[in-house]
Design a protein around this motif. Structure first.
Motif, PDB file in Angstrom:
ATOM      1  N   LYS A 114       0.806  -1.009  -0.065  1.00  0.00           N
ATOM      2  CA  LYS A 114      -0.092   0.004   0.064  1.00  0.00           C
ATOM      3  C   LYS A 114       0.686   1.304   0.190  1.00  0.00           C
ATOM      4  CE  LYS A 114      -3.350   2.430   3.016  1.00  0.00           C
ATOM      5  NZ  LYS A 114      -4.160   2.855   2.171  1.00  0.00           N
ATOM      6  N   GLU A 115       1.817   1.186   0.926  1.00  0.00           N
ATOM      7  CA  GLU A 115       2.617   2.528   1.049  1.00  0.00           C
ATOM      8  C   GLU A 115       3.417   2.687  -0.204  1.00  0.00           C
ATOM      9  OE1 GLU A 115       2.585  -0.092   2.953  1.00  0.00           O
ATOM     10  OE2 GLU A 115       1.468   0.779   4.728  1.00  0.00           O
ATOM     11  N   VAL A 116       4.071   1.807  -0.532  1.00  0.00           N
ATOM     12  CA  VAL A 116       4.695   2.151  -2.203  1.00  0.00           C
ATOM     13  C   VAL A 116       3.639   2.399  -3.172  1.00  0.00           C
ATOM     14  CG1 VAL A 116       6.320   1.062  -3.958  1.00  0.00           C
ATOM     15  CG2 VAL A 116       6.487   0.256  -1.419  1.00  0.00           C
ATOM     16  N   HIS A 117       2.543   1.959  -3.356  1.00  0.00           N
ATOM     17  CA  HIS A 117       1.943   2.240  -4.627  1.00  0.00           C
ATOM     18  C   HIS A 117       1.535   3.590  -4.419  1.00  0.00           C
ATOM     19  CE1 HIS A 117      -1.270   1.978  -7.823  1.00  0.00           C
ATOM     20  NE2 HIS A 117      -2.161   2.398  -6.803  1.00  0.00           N
ATOM     21  N   ASP A 118       0.749   3.861  -3.098  1.00  0.00           N
ATOM     22  CA  ASP A 118       0.191   5.513  -2.766  1.00  0.00           C
ATOM     23  C   ASP A 118       1.361   6.263  -3.097  1.00  0.00           C
ATOM     24  OD1 ASP A 118      -2.093   3.878  -2.369  1.00  0.00           O
ATOM     25  OD2 ASP A 118      -2.235   4.125  -0.526  1.00  0.00           O
ATOM     26  N   LYS A 119       2.598   6.019  -2.703  1.00  0.00           N
ATOM     27  CA  LYS A 119       3.281   7.218  -2.685  1.00  0.00           C
ATOM     28  C   LYS A 119       3.835   7.433  -4.267  1.00  0.00           C
ATOM     29  CE  LYS A 119       8.442   8.129  -1.727  1.00  0.00           C
ATOM     30  NZ  LYS A 119       9.690   7.673  -1.125  1.00  0.00           N
ATOM     31  N   GLY A 120       3.859   6.373  -5.175  1.00  0.00           N
ATOM     32  CA  GLY A 120       3.982   6.644  -6.452  1.00  0.00           C
ATOM     33  C   GLY A 120       2.886   7.187  -7.189  1.00  0.00           C
ATOM     34  N   ARG A 121       1.650   6.985  -6.561  1.00  0.00           N
ATOM     35  CA  ARG A 121       0.407   7.688  -7.242  1.00  0.00           C
ATOM     36  C   ARG A 121       0.029   8.997  -6.674  1.00  0.00           C
ATOM     37  NH1 ARG A 121      -1.286   5.382 -12.173  1.00  0.00           N
ATOM     38  NH2 ARG A 121      -0.068   3.345 -12.145  1.00  0.00           N
ATOM     39  N   GLY A 122       0.830   9.523  -5.484  1.00  0.00           N
ATOM     40  CA  GLY A 122       0.687  10.929  -4.862  1.00  0.00           C
ATOM     41  C   GLY A 122      -0.637  11.003  -4.142  1.00  0.00           C
ATOM     42  N   VAL A 123      -1.418   9.931  -3.952  1.00  0.00           N
ATOM     43  CA  VAL A 123      -2.792   9.675  -3.301  1.00  0.00           C
ATOM     44  C   VAL A 123      -2.866   8.328  -2.791  1.00  0.00           C
ATOM     45  CG1 VAL A 123      -3.889   9.114  -5.171  1.00  0.00           C
ATOM     46  CG2 VAL A 123      -5.102  10.608  -3.444  1.00  0.00           C
ATOM     47  N   ALA A 124      -3.692   8.338  -1.723  1.00  0.00           N
ATOM     48  CA  ALA A 124      -4.124   7.011  -1.070  1.00  0.00           C
ATOM     49  C   ALA A 124      -5.078   6.327  -1.929  1.00  0.00           C
ATOM     50  CB  ALA A 124      -4.492   6.959   0.327  1.00  0.00           C
TER      51      ALA A 124
END
Length: 327
Positions: A114-124
């Motif tokens: 979750k943390e990695v994906h959300d960081k790359g997308r700039g949003v949760a």
């Protein structure tokens, strides 16, 4: 040898606005209007006349447009193969209205964490992807997971495959990252990493266009002998109802459509610019997948033969070949 001489794909930008801020994309930084239903109706009629078979409703985030279900429904009813990619933040809200109207529905997911994906997308949005998969399956939909591959997340492929796509009987689409303009996609994949990706693409339930791998090994498009056929295979329509040439990422020139897409596309000025596809200085080294995919499909070359097995595999798994037969 050129097999198809008419455009086969339309990248229809419903808006450039986005509710995410992906690190590898700059489209969300652009101000943008929204397309109108009247323009969509007229343009779809002209796209049909031009021989286009696939319409990709894209953005920005296409689900920000409150009429998106009307657009895909209209295109689907007219016999087009419809595609749509979403970050899933709004999919649960629109799922019922989109049901049965999108032939190739892609959910973006770039990590098993979750943390990695959300960081790359700039949003949760990680939790929304998992919820969207659940909702889509309950509705009988068959979305794909679109995994944009960087050096940093290559190690996450196994877990996404084992824990998300296989248990949910979804296709995992591998989308090697590409650079354009000032948008960097990190370090390029090494030869060994390309080999790993190529081998991974041969697994059941995984789609990877092998020609993408070969193109990267070859250093991308070369202006002296271009493989890119972006302008002659793909029509790009902007949210301002303009025809963008030679492709969205270069956007050298924009032509107001004004209800006459068929005439405009066949005009001398547009065809002159289209003839420069793959030959402009900025085209050197290009590996942009969304334009190479149709480019490889319209003429015989080593890329055509390398792309063919995965293309047939995907269309068989998604049953889109049945839609093609009934057009």
């Amino acid at each position: 040898m050129r097999l198809v001489r008419h455009p086969v794909l339309c990248n229809y930008y419903v808006t450039y606005r986005c509710n995410a801020k992906c690190s590898f994309c700059d489209i969300w930084e652009k101000p943008s209007p929204y397309i109108t239903l009247a323009d969509v109706e007229q343009n779809l009629r002209d796209l049909k006349r031009l021989g286009v078979s696939v319409v990709d409703f894209t953005g920005g985030e296409p689900l920000l447009h409150r009429q998106i279900h009307e657009f895909v429904g209209l295109a689907h009813d007219m016999g087009f193969i419809t595609t749509l990619t979403t970050n899933c933040l709004l999919y649960p809200k629109y799922a019922e209205r989109l049901r049965g109207k999108v032939d190739m529905l892609h959910f973006s997911l770039d990590s098993s964490e979750k943390e990695v994906h959300d960081k790359g997308r700039g949003v949760a949005c990680f939790d929304f992807v998992l919820e969207s998969i659940r909702v889509a399956r309950e509705l009988g939909e068959r979305p794909d997971v679109l995994f944009t591959v960087f050096r940093e997340n290559l190690k996450d492929l196994e877990r996404v495959y084992d824990e998300i796509t296989r248990p949910n009987k979804l296709v995992l689409i591998l989308n090697p990252a590409f650079e354009y303009n000032a948008v960097a996609a990190g370090e390029q994949l090494t030869a060994e990493e390309l080999d790993y990706l190529s081998a991974f693409g041969k697994r059941p339930g995984v789609y990877l266009n092998e020609a993408f791998i070969q193109l990267r090994r070859d250093g991308g498009n070369h202006v002296a002998a271009p493989v890119c056929r972006a302008a002659s295979t793909t029509l790009v329509i902007s949210p301002s109802n303009e025809l963008v040439l030679p492709c969205y990422h270069l956007g050298e020139q924009k032509f107001p459509i004004e209800g006459g897409l068929h005439t405009l596309y066949n005009s001398a000025e547009v065809q002159r610019l289209a003839a420069l596809e793959g030959r402009l200085p900025q085209c050197e080294g290009c590996t942009i997948n969304c334009y190479m995919q149709p480019s490889f499909a319209v003429e015989t070359s080593k890329y055509f033969w390398q792309a063919l097995p995965s293309t047939l595999k995907y269309n068989w798994e998604k049953s889109t070949w049945k839609r093609m037969l009934t057009r």
